[in-house]
Structure formats: C-alpha cells, structure tokens
Motif scaffolding. Structure first.
Motif, PDB file in Angstrom:
ATOM      1  N   PRO A  56      -7.337 -79.276 -41.518  1.00 14.03           N
ATOM      2  CA  PRO A  56      -7.931 -77.783 -42.651  1.00 14.03           C
ATOM      3  C   PRO A  56      -5.974 -78.018 -43.361  1.00 14.03           C
ATOM      4  O   PRO A  56      -5.529 -77.717 -44.678  1.00 14.03           O
ATOM      5  CB  PRO A  56      -8.530 -77.096 -41.919  1.00 14.03           C
ATOM      6  N   ASP A  92      -4.266 -80.699 -44.936  1.00 18.57           N
ATOM      7  CA  ASP A  92      -4.948 -80.806 -46.081  1.00 18.57           C
ATOM      8  C   ASP A  92      -4.672 -80.231 -47.384  1.00 18.57           C
ATOM      9  O   ASP A  92      -4.395 -80.783 -48.391  1.00 18.57           O
ATOM     10  CB  ASP A  92      -5.992 -80.815 -45.235  1.00 18.57           C
ATOM     11  N   ALA A  93      -4.841 -78.590 -47.089  1.00 10.66           N
ATOM     12  CA  ALA A  93      -4.748 -77.471 -47.958  1.00 10.66           C
ATOM     13  C   ALA A  93      -2.769 -77.994 -48.320  1.00 10.66           C
ATOM     14  O   ALA A  93      -2.245 -77.884 -49.452  1.00 10.66           O
ATOM     15  CB  ALA A  93      -4.805 -76.795 -47.720  1.00 10.66           C
ATOM     16  N   ASN A 120      -2.941 -81.206 -50.541  1.00  7.53           N
ATOM     17  CA  ASN A 120      -3.697 -81.781 -51.206  1.00  7.53           C
ATOM     18  C   ASN A 120      -4.110 -80.149 -52.496  1.00  7.53           C
ATOM     19  O   ASN A 120      -4.165 -80.346 -52.985  1.00  7.53           O
ATOM     20  CB  ASN A 120      -4.615 -82.148 -51.004  1.00  7.53           C
ATOM     21  N   GLU A 121      -3.420 -79.111 -51.870  1.00  3.98           N
ATOM     22  CA  GLU A 121      -3.911 -77.694 -52.856  1.00  3.98           C
ATOM     23  C   GLU A 121      -5.022 -77.129 -52.278  1.00  3.98           C
ATOM     24  O   GLU A 121      -5.725 -77.243 -51.290  1.00  3.98           O
ATOM     25  CB  GLU A 121      -3.673 -77.934 -54.222  1.00  3.98           C
ATOM     26  N   LEU A 122      -4.466 -75.430 -52.217  1.00  2.00           N
ATOM     27  CA  LEU A 122      -6.116 -74.892 -50.868  1.00  2.00           C
ATOM     28  C   LEU A 122      -7.037 -75.077 -52.598  1.00  2.00           C
ATOM     29  O   LEU A 122      -6.987 -74.955 -53.858  1.00  2.00           O
ATOM     30  CB  LEU A 122      -5.494 -73.515 -51.637  1.00  2.00           C
ATOM     31  N   SER A 123      -7.876 -74.528 -51.723  1.00  2.00           N
ATOM     32  CA  SER A 123      -9.400 -75.218 -52.737  1.00  2.00           C
ATOM     33  C   SER A 123      -9.682 -73.449 -52.693  1.00  2.00           C
ATOM     34  O   SER A 123      -9.352 -72.217 -53.131  1.00  2.00           O
ATOM     35  CB  SER A 123     -10.825 -75.576 -51.336  1.00  2.00           C
ATOM     36  N   ASP A 147      -9.808 -69.888 -50.720  1.00  2.00           N
ATOM     37  CA  ASP A 147      -8.555 -70.393 -50.285  1.00  2.00           C
ATOM     38  C   ASP A 147      -7.240 -69.242 -50.212  1.00  2.00           C
ATOM     39  O   ASP A 147      -7.396 -69.867 -51.085  1.00  2.00           O
ATOM     40  CB  ASP A 147      -8.733 -71.437 -49.727  1.00  2.00           C
ATOM     41  N   ILE A 191      -3.589 -68.981 -47.654  1.00  2.00           N
ATOM     42  CA  ILE A 191      -3.093 -69.525 -47.252  1.00  2.00           C
ATOM     43  C   ILE A 191      -2.676 -69.489 -44.980  1.00  2.00           C
ATOM     44  O   ILE A 191      -3.112 -68.502 -45.287  1.00  2.00           O
ATOM     45  CB  ILE A 191      -1.539 -69.202 -47.973  1.00  2.00           C
ATOM     46  N   TYR A 247       0.771 -75.014 -50.973  1.00  2.00           N
ATOM     47  CA  TYR A 247      -0.379 -74.839 -51.073  1.00  2.00           C
ATOM     48  C   TYR A 247      -1.030 -73.821 -52.003  1.00  2.00           C
ATOM     49  O   TYR A 247      -2.255 -74.190 -52.406  1.00  2.00           O
ATOM     50  CB  TYR A 247      -0.320 -73.580 -50.009  1.00  2.00           C
ATOM     51  N   HIS A 248      -0.222 -73.983 -53.281  1.00  2.00           N
ATOM     52  CA  HIS A 248      -0.899 -73.944 -54.878  1.00  2.00           C
ATOM     53  C   HIS A 248      -0.748 -74.917 -55.155  1.00  2.00           C
ATOM     54  O   HIS A 248      -1.225 -74.662 -56.570  1.00  2.00           O
ATOM     55  CB  HIS A 248      -0.614 -72.659 -54.973  1.00  2.00           C
ATOM     56  N   SER A 295      -0.933 -79.294 -56.265  1.00  2.00           N
ATOM     57  CA  SER A 295      -0.944 -80.508 -55.225  1.00  2.00           C
ATOM     58  C   SER A 295       0.117 -82.188 -55.826  1.00  2.00           C
ATOM     59  O   SER A 295       0.446 -83.043 -55.230  1.00  2.00           O
ATOM     60  CB  SER A 295      -2.503 -80.708 -55.264  1.00  2.00           C
TER      61      SER A 295
END
Length: 662
Positions: A143, A146-147, A150-153, A156, A158, A511-512, A514
């Motif tokens: 995770p 991936d984040a 691909n950016e945080l969900s 979520d 950091i 993280y912010h 993608s």
C-alpha cells in the motif's frame, strides 16, 4: 555603508536567509518540476530558483536597506554565503537523489509483488528490511508503494511512519557521499584555481551578480550597464512571445529560436546523421556562457559534437553493424583518462594533503588541507562500511567508491573549464563496464547497488555536490582558509537539514498526484520510474545468466576513448596553439552537449570575431551584454514558472514552456 563583518566568518541573518531560500528550493522543486512541469528550478549549475531569489535581494531588498537602514545592509560576503547555500541546496531535489531514489524504492516493491521470478531472486539478496518502507514479497500488498505511484485514496494520509527509518538509513549513506564530495571540492579548488589557473567561467558569472556597489551607490557596476539590461530584456521578450504562442497558437506570433534542416539529409549516407546536427535551437544561457569559455574549449565542444555526428554516419555506412553504445564506451574511457591525468597534475597537492593528515599542521592552510582530507576519507570509509553492511562485496564497494570519486572529479573539472550550466556524466543509467567481468565475480546485491551509485554520482552529476561546493568555496576564495573550512561544514549541515525537508516535500507531491496536472506524464516523474525498469531488467538478466558483454569488443572502445583523451591532453599541454581540448571528447553524445553545441558555436564565433577585429578592450566591454543574455533566460524561466502556477490555481489548461533543457 554597511557594517564591517570581516572579523566574523558568517553573518547570522545571512545564514537564516540562505536557509529560507534553500527550504524554498526543496519544497517548490517537486511540485514545479514534476507536477506542473515548469522549467526545472534547481537542476542546473545556474539554478533558476536560487538566482531569482538572489536577484530579488540584490536588486530590490538590499538597495532599500542601503538607503534607509545601512547598518543592516548586506555585503558581497553575505551574498556569497547565501548563494553558496542555495547552490548546495539545489543538489538534493536533483536528478540523482530525491528525483530517483524514493521512486526506486517503491518501484522495486511493485516489481517484487508482481513478478514471481524476480521476487524469488530478490529474496536471495537478503537486503536489510530497513532500506524499504514496507515488506517486499511476491503477492504481498504494497500500500505504501501503490499510493506513492498512484496517489492516495480519498481520506487517506501520507504514511510518514513507514518512511522514517528508510530516510534515516539512506540519509547516513547520503551524508557519507556528501562528505566525500565536499571534502574533494575543498581539496581540488585551491589546486585548480591557484596552481593550474582554471578559469571557472560560472564563478565569474556568480561574482558579477553579487559584487559590492561603489561607495554611495545602491547597485553594482554590472547593473548600471545598458548593454546588460538590453540583452536581458531582449531575451525575456523573446521567451514571452514563445511562451504565449504555445498557450494561444492562433493569436500570438513568436520569434523563431529553433530550426530544422532535416529535408537536406534524407538521402544517401547523411540520412544517418544524428538529429541534433540538423535540428536544434538557440539557448541564450549557452550562448552567453560560451563567451566566457576559453576559446579552445568552446571550439572543442562544438567540434566533437559535429565530429561524432559523422562518426555515426561512418559507422552505419562503412562498418555495419553499427552499435551506438560504442560512443558511451569511448566516453567512459575518456573519463578514466581525464581523471587520472587531473590527479597526476595535482600529485604534489595530494601529497601535501596526505602529509597534513599524518602530521599536525602548523598554519591555517595546513589545517584546511587536513580538514579536506579528513572529510574525504571519512566519506570514503563511511560509504564502504554502509555498502558492505547492505551486502555489497568489499571489492566492489571499493570500486564503486573509486567510480564515485572519478565521476565527481570529472564533472567538476568539466564545469570548471567550460562553465556549462547544464551537463552530466552520462553512463546510460547502468554500469555497462560490469558486463566485462564474469557473472561469478558479482552478486545481485552488488549489481543492484551499482545502480544507486550511478543515481547519486552519475545521474546526480547534473547538480553534483562536488561541483556546487567547489563554486561555493570559489565565492569565498578571498577569505581565510579557516573560513573556507567552516563553510564546508555549514554546507554539510544544510544538506542534512535538506534531506528531511526535501524528502518530505517529494513524498507529499507524489502521494497527492498520480500524474502531472496537464496529463503529460503518468505517473509523476516517469523518468525515475523508467530507471527502475532498467534495474529490474539488469537483475533479471543477471539471475538468468544473460548479463553478458555487448556484441562488440567493448574493451577496445573503452581503450580508444582512454587513448584519445590521453593524446589530446598531452598535445594541449606541450603545444600551446593546439586547437582541440580533450574536454569536448569527454562530453560526446550526451543530451546536454547535443542540445548546446549550436549555441556554444555561435557564442564562440562571436567571441573570436570580436577579439580578432575589435580587440581585447571591445571583448571586455561586451561582457555585460552576454551576462544579460544569461540572466534574461533565467528570469524568463522563473516568470513562466509563476505563470504556469497561476494557470493551475485558476484551473486553466496550459502547455509546457521549454526555456532551458530538461
């Protein structure tokens, strides 16, 4: 008037301003360079962000202080310190460090998770888990990685906790590298400046911008020259039209700064001519700096760019099959020869450094030499211990340290002699010479960390710590050796602080987002993720016994590059009128030389014509104009970064504006 600070090594307020400017570089770079895709603000030996901040202080803030509060106005010495800190701060967010290393860590995690065979081989390396932000195994969720990619969900945050230990562990390695490189700079600069009389063209640019005004004046002599402002404004206007034309192609005209002659080279052997020969553009920063290069060096840069274009033609037509990687081997051999030659020329100085380390020095210069040697040695030993700890074979750890030394020395020599603000030691992102050795001599761990050495030293040579530190020391060349020594420790401290702030800014940006805001790059910083693919491919080839030499006699091509530079260096030394300098050979077929050669040719030609037909006095009188060309392009880059940022805030679409090479 301003206070006499000659008795104090550094002024506290200047240090604070330098730290603030450095923090701005660390925070702004990942967003500007990779999220917005603006002109790179720190990836140059004339970093846009740093010099824009400096010019604001020099041209706006300090004149006001001199007028209304002269007691706290800043002097050339203060500006030298601020600029030194900005230069060294630009190392961290650059190509070989925070642009590539975090991506490599998460990229490896993704490949291990998705590729069973690669995961099995990766497990055999038994790497310390503290190097990575999460557990790595086939089929195991990642995770954190991936984040990052691909950016945080939504909702979520950091995963800061996952990164604390890896940042600290890798930070130890980076600090050791920085000690090696800054210590090396402190060793090299006195030898090159005082004994070999190298010109350091970029240092001349730096010093011109921070020079103290005459008594009773608010601005230095450079900023009173009409030719300086004429050139700066002209370049700025040209880039305004070019930038607005990209945003509104139908409504705004543009002055052409690029050209293509491709139609002239479609038939016969000349169809193999590399694109940079027939298609290029004018960069005013290269044109301007070429005016300050020694003429023989300016000639050599464009001569070798053209000559190796015809080497490609000859290889394809006369000696098929042609392998383009042979040029990389020539360049590697050239680097070996140049670094050995430079060490040999400075052998007396190196002997003095060693003597100062063994015996207690009696004067300030000896103490500076002792500190330089101890910093360098501490960095080497620290790197060796760290590499052995992670599992690199001791012999290869020594090879990697020597290679890092050679790359740092070579890039610093290139910039010291040419002044090229954009240049890099290009090793094609891999240790190609490792393929010369039997696979049994290597382990997967040694091969893996050869790539991290390439990241920090070769890819990172676009903003080498050694080169930046050497110019920082040059800005303080009139200071005592003890002040220069303290400066180097201050630079180490700046880098230590920057590792925390810069890594945090890099994580925050990735993280912010993608992808870049205009959708041109996905994921953010595709370049770095591509390097991960090269690492995985090499490790897979190695694990399957396919890590073999190229289909040509690689050692012969490395030997050719070595012999060519050794011969050219000898000819340059014994024949003062010999026209070709080996520096140009070391730069052959690199992206920045290919981009720059036409602009360097034009600057070289103008300089030659002025000296031949107008004389040395006219040459000196024209210097402000060419400084204006350089500054005008830097300011244009900063301006367009601000404009793109405003367009992003307004939610408007935009097109990337190319002011300088990426």
């Amino acid at each position: 008037m301003h206070p006499d600070n000659s008795q104090r090594p550094f002024r506290t307020s200047a240090i604070l301003i330098g730290l603030l400017a450095s923090a701005a570089v660390w925070i702004v770079t990942p967003y500007n360079n990779f999220v917005i895709l603006g002109a790179f603000v720190s990836d140059s030996y004339l970093p846009i962000a740093g010099f824009t901040a400096l010019l604001i202080i020099v041209l706006l803030a300090n004149p006001m202080l001199r007028r209304y509060m002269p007691a706290i106005a800043y002097s050339e010495k203060d500006f030298a310190l601020i600029l030194s800190m900005i230069l060294i701060a630009s190392v961290l967010p650059g190509q070989g460090l925070l642009r590539t290393v975090p991506y490599s860590l998460v990229g490896l995690a993704v490949h291990v998770r998705e590729n069973a065979r690669f995961a099995e081989f990766f497990a055999t390396m038994r790497l310390p888990s503290v190097l990575f932000p999460e557990t790595m195994a086939f089929g195991v969720a990642t995770p954190v990685a991936d984040a990052f990619v691909n950016e945080l969900s939504p909702g979520d945050s950091i995963p800061w906790g996952a990164w604390v230990v890896p940042v600290l562990v890798w930070g130890v390695f980076f600090i050791c590298c920085f000690l090696l490189m800054i210590g090396l700079a402190l060793i090299l600069f006195p030898q090159w400046r005082n004994n070999e009389r190298l010109s350091f063209p970029l240092l001349a640019v730096h010093q011109s911008l921070i020079e103290d005004p005459k008594e009773g004046s608010f601005f230095s002599a450079l900023f009173k020259e009409r030719s300086f402002w004429l050139a700066a404004v002209l370049v700025f206007i040209i880039h305004q039209f070019a930038g607005w034309q990209l945003q509104n192609p139908e409504g705004v005209p543009a002055f052409p700064v690029s050209w293509t002659l491709r139609r002239l080279f479609l038939d016969g052997p000349l169809r193999y001519l590399p694109a940079h020969i027939h298609t290029n553009r004018l960069y005013f920063v290269f044109l301007g700096i070429a005016y300050f290069m020694p003429s023989r060096i300016g000639f050599s840069i464009w001569f070798f760019a053209v000559a190796y274009g015809f080497y490609v033609v000859a290889g394809n037509t006369l000696f098929p099959p042609y392998y383009s990687m042979t040029i990389n081997d020539h360049r590697f051999g050239a680097m070996l020869a140049l670094s050995l030659w430079v060490v040999w020329l400075g052998r007396a100085h190196w002997a003095e450094i060693i003597q100062c380390m063994i015996r207690k020095p009696l004067d300030a210069e000896g103490r500076r030499n002792r500190q330089a040697g101890m910093m360098f040695l501490t960095g080497c030993v620290g790197m060796f211990l760290w590499l052995v700890w992670v599992g690199v074979q001791p012999a290869w750890a020594l090879v990697f340290i020597v290679l890092g030394f050679m790359i740092s020395l070579t890039i610093t020599r290139l910039v010291a002699e040419t002044g090229m603000p954009f240049i890099r030691i290009d090793m094609a992102h891999q240790m190609s010479f490792l393929r010369l050795f039997p696979n049994s001599w290597l382990t997967g761990t040694s091969l893996l960390f050869s790539y991290f050495i390439v990241m920090v030293f070769a890819i990172g040579s676009r903003v080498s710590c050694t080169t930046m530190a050497a110019h920082a020391i040059g800005l303080h060349e009139r200071e005592s050796p003890s002040v220069q020594s303290r400066l180097c420790w201050l630079l180490v401290g700046v880098l230590a602080i920057g590792l925390i702030i810069g890594w945090g800014a890099s994580l925050t940006a990735n993280y912010h987002y993608s992808a870049s805001i205009n959708g041109e790059e996905r994921p953010v910083c595709v370049y770095a993720y591509g390097i991960v693919g090269k690492i995985v491919t090499a490790l897979q080839d190695f694990s399957q016994g396919r890590f073999t030499p190229p289909p040509y006699r690689q050692i012969l091509h490395i030997g050719f590059g070595f012999a060519a530079v050794a011969l050219l260096q000898w000819a340059s030394l014994v024949m003062p009128t010999w026209p070709i300098h080996p520096i140009g050979f070391v730069m052959i077929n690199t992206y920045y030389m290919n981009e720059a050669w036409a602009s360097v040719f034009l600057g070289w030609l103008i300089k030659i014509l002025i000296l031949k037909y107008a004389g040395a006095r006219a040459y000196r009188a024209a210097r402000p104009f060419f400084l204006g060309l350089i500054v005008g392009e830097l300011i244009a880059g900063a301006f367009w970064n601000v404009i793109l940022g405003v367009l992003v805030l307004l939610g408007m679409s935009y097109t990337r504006v190319k002011i300088q090479p990426y």
